[in-house]
Design a protein around this motif. Structure first.
Motif, PDB file in Angstrom:
ATOM      1  N   UNK A  24      24.887  42.217 -45.735  1.00  0.00           N
ATOM      2  CA  UNK A  24      23.987  42.425 -46.851  1.00  0.00           C
ATOM      3  C   UNK A  24      24.656  43.217 -47.961  1.00  0.00           C
ATOM      4  N   UNK A  25      24.176  42.986 -49.153  1.00  0.00           N
ATOM      5  CA  UNK A  25      24.565  43.749 -50.332  1.00  0.00           C
ATOM      6  C   UNK A  25      23.281  44.307 -50.917  1.00  0.00           C
ATOM      7  N   UNK A  26      23.273  45.597 -51.158  1.00  0.00           N
ATOM      8  CA  UNK A  26      22.069  46.277 -51.612  1.00  0.00           C
ATOM      9  C   UNK A  26      22.454  47.144 -52.806  1.00  0.00           C
ATOM     10  N   UNK A  27      21.655  47.174 -53.860  1.00  0.00           N
ATOM     11  CA  UNK A  27      21.975  48.031 -55.001  1.00  0.00           C
ATOM     12  C   UNK A  27      21.998  49.501 -54.583  1.00  0.00           C
ATOM     13  N   UNK A  28      22.955  50.228 -55.082  1.00  0.00           N
ATOM     14  CA  UNK A  28      23.114  51.627 -54.702  1.00  0.00           C
ATOM     15  C   UNK A  28      21.909  52.471 -55.115  1.00  0.00           C
ATOM     16  N   UNK A  29      21.204  52.041 -56.167  1.00  0.00           N
ATOM     17  CA  UNK A  29      20.036  52.795 -56.613  1.00  0.00           C
ATOM     18  C   UNK A  29      18.919  52.756 -55.564  1.00  0.00           C
ATOM     19  N   UNK A  30      18.904  51.753 -54.699  1.00  0.00           N
ATOM     20  CA  UNK A  30      17.875  51.615 -53.669  1.00  0.00           C
ATOM     21  C   UNK A  30      18.436  51.954 -52.292  1.00  0.00           C
ATOM     22  N   UNK A  31      19.287  52.973 -52.238  1.00  0.00           N
ATOM     23  CA  UNK A  31      19.940  53.340 -50.984  1.00  0.00           C
ATOM     24  C   UNK A  31      18.924  53.769 -49.929  1.00  0.00           C
ATOM     25  N   UNK A  73      15.826  52.700 -49.533  1.00  0.00           N
ATOM     26  CA  UNK A  73      15.185  51.498 -49.005  1.00  0.00           C
ATOM     27  C   UNK A  73      16.124  50.763 -48.049  1.00  0.00           C
ATOM     28  N   UNK A  74      17.413  50.760 -48.363  1.00  0.00           N
ATOM     29  CA  UNK A  74      18.409  50.121 -47.497  1.00  0.00           C
ATOM     30  C   UNK A  74      18.453  50.839 -46.155  1.00  0.00           C
ATOM     31  N   UNK A  75      18.447  52.179 -46.188  1.00  0.00           N
ATOM     32  CA  UNK A  75      18.462  52.967 -44.956  1.00  0.00           C
ATOM     33  C   UNK A  75      17.230  52.701 -44.116  1.00  0.00           C
ATOM     34  N   UNK A  76      16.061  52.626 -44.769  1.00  0.00           N
ATOM     35  CA  UNK A  76      14.813  52.370 -44.046  1.00  0.00           C
ATOM     36  C   UNK A  76      14.847  50.986 -43.402  1.00  0.00           C
ATOM     37  N   UNK A  77      15.308  49.992 -44.128  1.00  0.00           N
ATOM     38  CA  UNK A  77      15.392  48.626 -43.586  1.00  0.00           C
ATOM     39  C   UNK A  77      16.337  48.583 -42.385  1.00  0.00           C
ATOM     40  N   UNK A  78      17.478  49.278 -42.515  1.00  0.00           N
ATOM     41  CA  UNK A  78      18.470  49.277 -41.440  1.00  0.00           C
ATOM     42  C   UNK A  78      17.916  49.979 -40.191  1.00  0.00           C
ATOM     43  N   UNK A  98      14.756  50.160 -39.307  1.00  0.00           N
ATOM     44  CA  UNK A  98      13.790  49.248 -38.714  1.00  0.00           C
ATOM     45  C   UNK A  98      14.473  48.110 -37.954  1.00  0.00           C
ATOM     46  N   UNK A  99      15.538  47.576 -38.516  1.00  0.00           N
ATOM     47  CA  UNK A  99      16.239  46.437 -37.895  1.00  0.00           C
ATOM     48  C   UNK A  99      16.924  46.869 -36.600  1.00  0.00           C
ATOM     49  N   UNK A 100      17.457  48.075 -36.577  1.00  0.00           N
ATOM     50  CA  UNK A 100      18.158  48.554 -35.395  1.00  0.00           C
ATOM     51  C   UNK A 100      17.221  49.069 -34.310  1.00  0.00           C
ATOM     52  N   UNK A 101      15.971  49.380 -34.666  1.00  0.00           N
ATOM     53  CA  UNK A 101      15.009  49.949 -33.679  1.00  0.00           C
ATOM     54  C   UNK A 101      14.531  48.952 -32.679  1.00  0.00           C
TER      55      UNK A 101
END
Length: 121
Positions: A102-109, A111-116, A118-121
């Motif tokens: 995935x590529x995620x805008x750095x400004x939404x870091x 949100x990226x952490x939260x998604x990751x 959730x995906x790993x849980x």
């Protein structure tokens, strides 16, 4: 059986040859190394011949270069810089047989952490 090993002999050069090489090196804009190479000699040998005769090897800078360098005035030179690309978070993760790039805008870091998480849980 006779084995003949040829001995290395020193080359000798006449004084006239040495003088012609030295005079060629004294020409403006000519390098000692270039003249030496053209005559099958080592540049250090030619410089030694010059030193033995009290001749200073020519400067590597030509008079024109010195004159041009004297005319150039230092100053600010504006440079246009292309805008930098937007920084991105690039991530590659694998969980079991699932693989995610995935590529995620750095400004939404966040949100990226939260998604990751959730995906790993």
């Amino acid at each position: 059986m006779d084995v003949v090993i040829p001995r290395r002999r020193r080359r000798t050069h006449s004084e006239a040859f040495k003088q012609s090489v030295i005079s060629a090196c004294s020409e403006p804009g000519v390098s000692v190394a270039g003249v030496a190479l053209a005559n099958g000699l080592n540049a250090n040998q030619v410089r030694r011949w010059m030193r033995e005769r009290g001749i200073e090897p020519p400067s590597r800078r030509t008079p024109d270069a010195v004159e041009i360098a004297g005319r150039v005035e230092p100053g600010f030179v504006p440079v246009q810089v292309a805008p930098a690309a937007e920084p991105m978070i690039r991530l590659e993760a694998q969980r079991g047989i699932a693989r995610v790039k995935l590529e995620w805008p750095i400004q939404a870091a966040e949100a990226c952490g939260a998604w990751l998480r959730d995906w790993l849980a």
